[in-house]
Scaffold this active site. Structure first.
Site, short mmCIF file in Angstrom:
data_model
loop_
_atom_site.label_atom_id
_atom_site.label_comp_id
_atom_site.label_asym_id
_atom_site.label_seq_id
_atom_site.Cartn_x
_atom_site.Cartn_y
_atom_site.Cartn_z
N ILE A 90 4.39 39.69 20.38
CA ILE A 90 3.63 39.78 19.13
C ILE A 90 3.54 41.25 18.70
CG2 ILE A 90 2.18 37.75 19.55
CD1 ILE A 90 -0.08 39.77 20.40
N THR A 91 3.12 41.44 17.45
CA THR A 91 2.75 42.78 16.98
C THR A 91 1.30 42.76 16.50
OG1 THR A 91 3.57 42.21 14.78
CG2 THR A 91 5.05 43.49 16.17
N ASP A 93 0.15 45.75 14.40
CA ASP A 93 0.44 47.11 13.96
C ASP A 93 -0.75 47.77 13.26
OD1 ASP A 93 2.99 46.51 14.83
OD2 ASP A 93 3.94 46.64 12.86
N TYR A 152 2.54 48.44 20.80
CA TYR A 152 3.80 47.70 20.94
C TYR A 152 4.86 48.56 21.66
CZ TYR A 152 7.77 44.82 19.16
OH TYR A 152 8.90 44.02 19.02
N GLY A 183 17.04 45.90 17.33
CA GLY A 183 16.51 46.59 16.16
C GLY A 183 15.78 45.57 15.30
N1 CAA Z 1 6.38 57.98 9.07
C1 CAA Z 1 5.53 58.86 8.53
N2 CAA Z 1 4.43 58.49 7.82
C2 CAA Z 1 4.22 57.17 7.69
C3 CAA Z 1 5.07 56.21 8.25
C4 CAA Z 1 6.21 56.65 8.94
N3 CAA Z 1 7.07 55.80 9.50
N4 CAA Z 1 4.59 54.99 7.95
C5 CAA Z 1 3.44 55.17 7.23
N5 CAA Z 1 3.23 56.50 7.07
C6 CAA Z 1 2.14 57.15 6.35
C7 CAA Z 1 2.02 56.68 4.91
O1 CAA Z 1 2.95 57.34 4.10
C8 CAA Z 1 0.59 57.07 4.57
O2 CAA Z 1 0.55 58.44 4.32
P1 CAA Z 1 -0.54 59.07 3.31
O3 CAA Z 1 -1.89 58.76 3.90
O4 CAA Z 1 -0.23 60.55 3.29
O5 CAA Z 1 -0.31 58.40 1.98
C9 CAA Z 1 -0.12 56.83 5.91
O6 CAA Z 1 0.90 56.75 6.91
C10 CAA Z 1 -0.85 55.49 5.94
O7 CAA Z 1 -1.52 55.44 7.17
P2 CAA Z 1 -2.67 54.42 7.46
O8 CAA Z 1 -3.27 54.74 8.77
O9 CAA Z 1 -3.59 54.35 6.26
O10 CAA Z 1 -1.93 53.08 7.65
P3 CAA Z 1 -1.74 51.78 6.79
O11 CAA Z 1 -2.95 50.96 6.93
O12 CAA Z 1 -1.23 52.10 5.44
O13 CAA Z 1 -0.54 51.06 7.62
C11 CAA Z 1 1.29 50.89 9.12
C12 CAA Z 1 0.33 51.83 8.38
C13 CAA Z 1 0.57 49.75 9.80
C14 CAA Z 1 1.98 51.72 10.18
C15 CAA Z 1 2.30 50.32 8.09
O14 CAA Z 1 2.93 51.41 7.47
C16 CAA Z 1 3.36 49.45 8.73
O15 CAA Z 1 3.19 48.26 8.87
N6 CAA Z 1 4.51 50.05 9.12
C17 CAA Z 1 5.59 49.34 9.76
C18 CAA Z 1 5.47 49.43 11.25
C19 CAA Z 1 6.66 48.76 11.86
O16 CAA Z 1 7.80 49.20 11.73
N7 CAA Z 1 6.44 47.65 12.55
C20 CAA Z 1 7.50 46.89 13.10
C21 CAA Z 1 7.14 45.43 13.03
S1 CAA Z 1 8.53 44.39 13.46
C22 CAA Z 1 8.72 44.67 15.09
O17 CAA Z 1 7.92 45.25 15.75
C23 CAA Z 1 9.98 44.19 15.69
C24 CAA Z 1 10.68 45.26 16.37
O18 CAA Z 1 10.55 45.39 17.57
C25 CAA Z 1 11.59 46.11 15.60
P1 NAP Z 2 8.53 35.31 16.44
O1 NAP Z 2 9.46 34.58 15.52
O2 NAP Z 2 7.17 35.64 15.98
O3 NAP Z 2 8.48 34.49 17.81
C1 NAP Z 2 7.63 34.87 18.84
C2 NAP Z 2 7.57 33.77 19.85
O4 NAP Z 2 6.73 34.18 20.94
C3 NAP Z 2 6.95 32.48 19.29
O5 NAP Z 2 7.63 31.38 19.83
C4 NAP Z 2 5.53 32.54 19.81
O6 NAP Z 2 4.91 31.30 19.98
C5 NAP Z 2 5.77 33.17 21.17
N1 NAP Z 2 4.53 33.70 21.71
C6 NAP Z 2 3.74 34.67 21.19
N2 NAP Z 2 2.66 34.87 21.95
C7 NAP Z 2 2.76 33.99 22.98
C8 NAP Z 2 1.95 33.69 24.09
N3 NAP Z 2 0.81 34.36 24.33
N4 NAP Z 2 2.35 32.73 24.96
C9 NAP Z 2 3.49 32.05 24.73
N5 NAP Z 2 4.31 32.29 23.70
C10 NAP Z 2 3.94 33.24 22.82
O7 NAP Z 2 9.16 36.71 16.86
P2 NAP Z 2 10.67 37.14 17.10
O8 NAP Z 2 11.05 38.06 16.03
O9 NAP Z 2 11.51 35.96 17.41
O10 NAP Z 2 10.46 38.02 18.43
C11 NAP Z 2 10.85 37.59 19.71
C12 NAP Z 2 10.83 38.79 20.66
O11 NAP Z 2 11.74 39.76 20.20
C13 NAP Z 2 9.47 39.48 20.75
O12 NAP Z 2 9.24 39.90 22.07
C14 NAP Z 2 9.65 40.68 19.86
O13 NAP Z 2 8.79 41.72 20.22
C15 NAP Z 2 11.09 41.00 20.11
N6 NAP Z 2 11.71 41.78 19.06
C16 NAP Z 2 11.75 41.30 17.78
C17 NAP Z 2 12.37 42.06 16.83
C18 NAP Z 2 12.47 41.63 15.41
O14 NAP Z 2 12.89 42.46 14.60
N7 NAP Z 2 12.14 40.42 15.05
C19 NAP Z 2 12.94 43.29 17.17
C20 NAP Z 2 12.85 43.73 18.47
C21 NAP Z 2 12.25 42.96 19.42
P3 NAP Z 2 3.88 30.72 18.89
O15 NAP Z 2 4.73 30.06 17.87
O16 NAP Z 2 3.05 29.79 19.71
O17 NAP Z 2 3.10 31.88 18.35
#
Ligand code: CAA
Ligand code: NAP
Length: 246
Positions: A90-91, A93, A152, A183
């Site tokens: 999960i995330t 964030d 994370y 990625g």
């Molecule tokens: N680098 C530098 N600055 C950044 C930044 C970055 N990558 N991302 C956000 N910021 C800055 C914004 O520009 C903003 O700056 P200002 O205040 O100067 O305008 C500031 O951060 C905002 O900060 P806040 O604390 O107010 O944060 P927010 O509530 O707006 O949310 C966040 C920030 C949660 C990080 C949001 O930007 C976000 O969701 N980012 C994506 C994070 C991400 O990549 N998650 C991956 C999810 S998928 C996954 O995890 C799968 C995987 O493994 C790849």
């Molecule tokens: P997803 O679609 O949200 O799937 C996550 C899966 O994990 C769901 O089946 C969820 O079940 C299960 N899960 C979550 N919490 C659990 C718990 N406590 N016990 C049992 N099962 C649980 O996410 P995804 O993108 O396929 O991600 C799969 C994996 O890849 C994760 O570890 C993630 O961090 C990693 N990953 C993803 C990305 C990406 O870009 N998507 C990139 C890098 C790594 P429920 O349906 O019950 O919630």
């Protein structure tokens, strides 16, 4: 090809579905856990429509007793677990200065403590049988860090620390332990990132697109192969070139 018993956690999710499909298509007997019974049954029906029979076992990876129960159920129905894919994740964030303990703990429990919970019940049997494949699904953000993901990234980096230690302890027992670090893949997890932020991320990917779950399933299948017996402790980046550290 030898048919093995594979347990994929989070197998009904975006990446997990592709991993289950790939391993089942290769001829393995595949199981996954679920938390929502009705949603899981729908998913199982869809897999059946593709000609794939995937065993569903209830359980939450955050709890050691439930992890043990999952392994026991798979063992009873399919046989001992030979391939374990620690994929559930999960995330939660947020920037660290705003992070609540709950957001930290949920991510560490689900993404890292789960790896202990799931692997501990299978490792003894793998050692006894002198064969095993354990694969952690980590992340590019465990390798490079990510703004908003201190929880994370800590969990995902921890997964690979686990991999390289377990790999050393079990190499003589025919068990390989590896990490896949995806990625950004176009699943619900990435779609939850605000669109403007996501577009900026995609712009940083040299291939110019998000990855697909199948891109990751292929990487997992690579490590499970009989021929991959000498590959252990590796961290395979599958990220469209977004991060090329080595
Ligand atoms: N680098 C530098 N600055 C950044 C930044 C970055 N990558 N991302 C956000 N910021 C800055 C914004 O520009 C903003 O700056 P200002 O205040 O100067 O305008 C500031 O951060 C905002 O900060 P806040 O604390 O107010 O944060 P927010 O509530 O707006 O949310 C966040 C920030 C949660 C990080 C949001 O930007 C976000 O969701 N980012 C994506 C994070 C991400 O990549 N998650 C991956 C999810 S998928 C996954 O995890 C799968 C995987 O493994 C790849
Ligand atoms: P997803 O679609 O949200 O799937 C996550 C899966 O994990 C769901 O089946 C969820 O079940 C299960 N899960 C979550 N919490 C659990 C718990 N406590 N016990 C049992 N099962 C649980 O996410 P995804 O993108 O396929 O991600 C799969 C994996 O890849 C994760 O570890 C993630 O961090 C990693 N990953 C993803 C990305 C990406 O870009 N998507 C990139 C890098 C790594 P429920 O349906 O019950 O919630």
């Amino acid at each position: 090809m030898t048919s093995r018993v594979a347990l994929v956690t989070g197998g009904t999710g975006g990446i997990g579905t592709a991993i289950c499909r790939k391993l089942a298509t290769l001829g393995h007997r595949v199981a996954t856990n679920y938390r929502d019974h009705d949603r899981a049954l729908d998913w199982q029906q869809k897999m059946r429509a593709e000609g794939l029979e995937i065993l569903l076992v209830p359980g939450d990876v955050c709890f050691a007793d439930q992890a043990q129960a999952m392994v026991d159920e798979v063992t009873a129905q399919l046989g001992p677990v030979e391939i374990l894919v620690n994929n559930a994740g999960i995330t939660r964030d947020t920037t660290f200065h705003k992070m609540e303990a709950q957001q930290w703990n949920e991510v560490i429990d689900t993404n890292l403590n789960s790896v202990f919970n799931m692997t501990r019940p299978v490792i003894g049997g793998m050692r006894d049988r002198r064969w095993g494949r354990i694969i952690q699904i980590s992340s590019i953000n465990g390798q490079k860090g990510q703004y908003g993901q201190a929880n994370y990234a800590a969990a995902k980096a921890g997964m690979h620390g686990f991999t390289i230690s377990l790999a050393q302890e079990n190499a003589k027992f025919g068990i390989t332990v590896n990490t896949v670090s995806p990625g950004y893949i176009g699943t619900d997890m990435v779609m939850a990132v605000p669109e403007d932020v996501r577009n900026k991320i995609v712009a940083q990917i040299p291939t110019g697109r998000l990855g697909t779950p199948e891109d990751i399933a292929y990487s997992v299948a690579f490590f499970t192969a009989e021929e991959a017996a000498w590959i252990t402790g590796a961290n395979l980046s599958a990220n469209g070139g977004q991060y090329m550290g080595w």
